[in-house]
Design a protein around this motif. Structure first.
Motif, mmCIF file in Angstrom:
data_model
loop_
_atom_site.group_PDB
_atom_site.id
_atom_site.type_symbol
_atom_site.label_atom_id
_atom_site.label_comp_id
_atom_site.label_asym_id
_atom_site.label_seq_id
_atom_site.Cartn_x
_atom_site.Cartn_y
_atom_site.Cartn_z
ATOM 1 N N LEU A 181 0.851 -1.194 0.000
ATOM 2 C CA LEU A 181 0.000 0.000 0.000
ATOM 3 C C LEU A 181 0.882 1.238 0.000
ATOM 4 O O LEU A 181 1.632 1.480 0.945
ATOM 5 N N ASP A 182 0.819 2.013 -1.064
ATOM 6 C CA ASP A 182 1.645 3.210 -1.228
ATOM 7 C C ASP A 182 0.756 4.438 -1.124
ATOM 8 O O ASP A 182 -0.052 4.717 -2.016
ATOM 9 N N MET A 183 0.892 5.170 -0.014
ATOM 10 C CA MET A 183 0.092 6.374 0.226
ATOM 11 C C MET A 183 1.008 7.562 0.508
ATOM 12 O O MET A 183 0.696 8.436 1.322
ATOM 13 N N ARG A 184 2.117 7.631 -0.191
ATOM 14 C CA ARG A 184 3.029 8.765 -0.026
ATOM 15 C C ARG A 184 2.385 10.044 -0.541
ATOM 16 O O ARG A 184 1.733 10.052 -1.578
ATOM 17 N N SER A 185 2.598 11.128 0.217
ATOM 18 C CA SER A 185 2.178 12.463 -0.196
ATOM 19 C C SER A 185 0.693 12.510 -0.568
ATOM 20 O O SER A 185 0.317 12.946 -1.662
ATOM 21 N N CYS A 186 -0.138 12.047 0.368
ATOM 22 C CA CYS A 186 -1.588 12.038 0.155
ATOM 23 C C CYS A 186 -2.312 13.012 1.079
ATOM 24 O O CYS A 186 -3.545 12.979 1.163
ATOM 25 N N ALA A 187 -1.565 13.848 1.786
ATOM 26 C CA ALA A 187 -2.158 14.794 2.742
ATOM 27 C C ALA A 187 -2.979 14.077 3.802
ATOM 28 O O ALA A 187 -4.041 14.544 4.221
ATOM 29 N N LEU A 188 -2.494 12.919 4.247
ATOM 30 C CA LEU A 188 -3.201 12.149 5.269
ATOM 31 C C LEU A 188 -3.167 12.883 6.608
ATOM 32 O O LEU A 188 -2.150 13.433 7.006
ATOM 33 N N THR A 189 -4.271 12.860 7.304
ATOM 34 C CA THR A 189 -4.370 13.483 8.617
ATOM 35 C C THR A 189 -4.316 12.421 9.707
ATOM 36 O O THR A 189 -4.352 11.217 9.431
ATOM 37 N N ALA A 190 -4.262 12.859 10.953
ATOM 38 C CA ALA A 190 -4.279 11.922 12.070
ATOM 39 C C ALA A 190 -5.574 11.110 12.081
ATOM 40 O O ALA A 190 -5.565 9.903 12.379
ATOM 41 N N THR A 191 -6.676 11.735 11.719
ATOM 42 C CA THR A 191 -7.955 11.018 11.656
ATOM 43 C C THR A 191 -7.902 9.920 10.595
ATOM 44 O O THR A 191 -8.383 8.798 10.820
ATOM 45 N N ALA A 192 -7.305 10.213 9.458
ATOM 46 C CA ALA A 192 -7.153 9.203 8.411
ATOM 47 C C ALA A 192 -6.303 8.038 8.898
ATOM 48 O O ALA A 192 -6.587 6.872 8.594
ATOM 49 N N ALA A 193 -5.247 8.346 9.657
ATOM 50 C CA ALA A 193 -4.380 7.294 10.195
ATOM 51 C C ALA A 193 -5.148 6.389 11.153
ATOM 52 O O ALA A 193 -4.950 5.165 11.159
ATOM 53 N N ILE A 194 -6.037 6.965 11.950
ATOM 54 C CA ILE A 194 -6.853 6.172 12.868
ATOM 55 C C ILE A 194 -7.743 5.216 12.086
ATOM 56 O O ILE A 194 -7.848 4.013 12.408
ATOM 57 N N ARG A 195 -8.380 5.705 11.034
ATOM 58 C CA ARG A 195 -9.256 4.864 10.219
ATOM 59 C C ARG A 195 -8.457 3.746 9.547
ATOM 60 O O ARG A 195 -8.907 2.592 9.501
ATOM 61 N N LEU A 196 -7.290 4.081 9.012
ATOM 62 C CA LEU A 196 -6.471 3.079 8.324
ATOM 63 C C LEU A 196 -5.999 1.983 9.268
ATOM 64 O O LEU A 196 -6.062 0.793 8.939
ATOM 65 N N SER A 197 -5.500 2.377 10.434
ATOM 66 C CA SER A 197 -4.989 1.380 11.372
ATOM 67 C C SER A 197 -6.098 0.431 11.815
ATOM 68 O O SER A 197 -5.878 -0.773 11.994
ATOM 69 N N GLY A 198 -7.332 0.949 11.962
ATOM 70 C CA GLY A 198 -8.448 0.095 12.314
ATOM 71 C C GLY A 198 -8.802 -0.874 11.202
ATOM 72 O O GLY A 198 -9.106 -2.049 11.445
ATOM 73 N N ALA A 199 -8.765 -0.399 9.953
ATOM 74 C CA ALA A 199 -9.111 -1.245 8.811
ATOM 75 C C ALA A 199 -8.051 -2.310 8.548
ATOM 76 O O ALA A 199 -8.366 -3.412 8.093
ATOM 77 N N LEU A 200 -6.800 -2.012 8.821
ATOM 78 C CA LEU A 200 -5.720 -2.968 8.582
ATOM 79 C C LEU A 200 -5.816 -4.171 9.512
ATOM 80 O O LEU A 200 -5.454 -5.284 9.139
#
Length: 290
Positions: free
Chosen positions: A42-61
Motif C-alpha cells: 500500500l503506497d500512500m506517499r504524499s496524500c495529505a493524510l491526517t491523524a484522523t485518516a491514520a486512525i481509520r487506516l490502522s483500524g481497517a488494517l
C-alpha cells in the motif's frame, strides 16, 4: 467507488501523490477490511493524510500483514504516525515514513518485524529514537534510513552499538553530525560486527579526514561492504600528504564504490587516492570532485 468492486485479488495499490480526503480514505479502508483481501503493498506517499485518516487506516488494517506500507510526506505528526507505526512494527516488512513531521517515537512493540525502515527527514534529535534502540537489537532489520534526522553524535554512537551483530545490510546516517563520538564509536566494535552490511552512507556528516581514516580501517573488517559514501565531509584537503592516513587505510578496503565527492580535495590528492584505490582490484569506482 470503482475501487470497491472486484478488489479481492488486488495485491498492490498505489495512490501516492493524490490528495485524499477522508471519504476517499474510507474507500481504501473498505478494500482492506474483508478477510479475502490479498493486498500486500500500500503506497500512500504524499496524500495529505491526517491523524484522523491514520486512525481509520490502522483500524481497517486489523491483523493482516503487508509486504510494504509507504506513508512518507504526510503531515501525520505524532498522533497519527504512532498508530500506524505501532501496527507496522508487527505486521509490515517495509515501512517508509519519510518527512512525516515526527519528533519522537513512542513505545516500540516487540517482536519488531520491520526489515526495511525509512525515517529520513523526521527531526528526532537527542532522544527521539531511544525506544527504537532496544527493539532493533533483537530484530532482523536489514535496512535503516535516518538521513536528516537531527541526530547528535551521541545518539549516532548509541544507535551503532545497538545495530552491531544484527542482520543489517544498509545504513544511511547522512546529514547528521556524526563527527566526534559518532565517528569514534566504530573503533570500539569487535571484528565483523556488521558482517552483512553492504551499503553505508555518511554524506554531509561533518566527519574530519582523520576520523574518516580511522573509520575506514574498521570498515576493512566488514566482509560484505560494497558501497561507502563519505561525500561532503572533510573540508579543503590541500595536498597528497594530507590524505596519507586515508590512502593507507584504503588499500585494504574491499568496497566497489567509494564516494568522496564534494570534499574539496585538490587534484594531486585525488590522484594519490585513485592510484592506491585501484591497486585493490578491478571493478572499483572512486567518485571524487574538487
Amino acid at each position: 467507488s470503482g475501487l470497491q468492486h472486484s478488489t479481492a485479488s488486488l495485491t498492490y495499490l498505489n495512490v501516492s501523490h493524490i490528495v485524499l480526503p477522508l471519504d476517499a480514505v474510507e474507500v481504501i479502508c473498505d478494500i482492506l477490511r474483508p478477510q479475502q483481501c490479498q493486498l500486500q503493498w500500500l503506497d500512500m506517499r504524499s496524500c495529505a493524510l491526517t491523524a484522523t485518516a491514520a486512525i481509520r487506516l490502522s483500524g481497517a488494517l486489523g491483523n493482516r500483514t503487508l509486504s510494504g506500507l509507504m506513508i512518507a510526506q504526510n503531515p501525520l505528526r505524532s498522533s497519527g504516525f504512532h498508530l500506524l507505526f505501532q501496527w507496522a512494527c508487527q505486521n509490515v516488512s517495509a515501512f517508509d515514513a519519510t518527512d512525516c513531521e515526527v519528533h519522537r517515537l513512542d513505545v516500540v512493540p516487540e517482536p519488531f518485524s520491520i526489515r526495511q525502515l525509512g525515517l529520513r527527514g523526521n527531526p528526532f534529535g537527542a532522544d527521539g529514537l531511544d525506544p527504537l534502540l532496544t527493539a532493533v537489537t533483537r530484530s532482523r532489520i536489514q535496512a535503516l534510513d535516518l538521513c536528516s534526522c537531527s541526530l547528535p553524535s551521541q545518539m549516532v554512537a548509541k544507535l551503532v552499538l545497538a545495530l552491531a551483530h544484527t542482520q543489517l545490510e544498509a545504513l544511511t546516517l547522512s546529514d547528521n553530525p556524526v563527527t566526534g563520538e559518532g565517528a569514534r564509536v566504530w573503533n570500539s566494535l569487535e571484528p565483523e560486527s556488521f558482517s552483512r552490511l553492504l551499503d553505508l552512507r555518511f554524506q554531509k556528516c561533518l566527519i574530519t579526514l582523520a576520523e574518516a581514516a580511522d573509520m575506514v580501517r574498521v570498515f576493512c573488517s566488514f566482509p560484505a561492504l560494497k558501497v561507502l559514501d563519505l561525500s561532503q565531509n572533510f573540508g579543503r584537503v590541500s595536498s597528497s600528504i594530507a590524505v596519507s592516513a586515508l590512502t593507507g587505510a584504503l588499500e585494504n578496503l574491499r568496497v566497489n564504490v567509494l564516494d568522496l565527492s564534494d570534499n574539496m580535495i585538490v587534484p594531486e590528492a585525488i590522484q594519490t587516492l585513485s592510484v592506491v584505490w585501484r591497486r585493490g582490484g578491478a571493478g572499483r569506482d572512486v567518485i571524487s570532485h574538487c
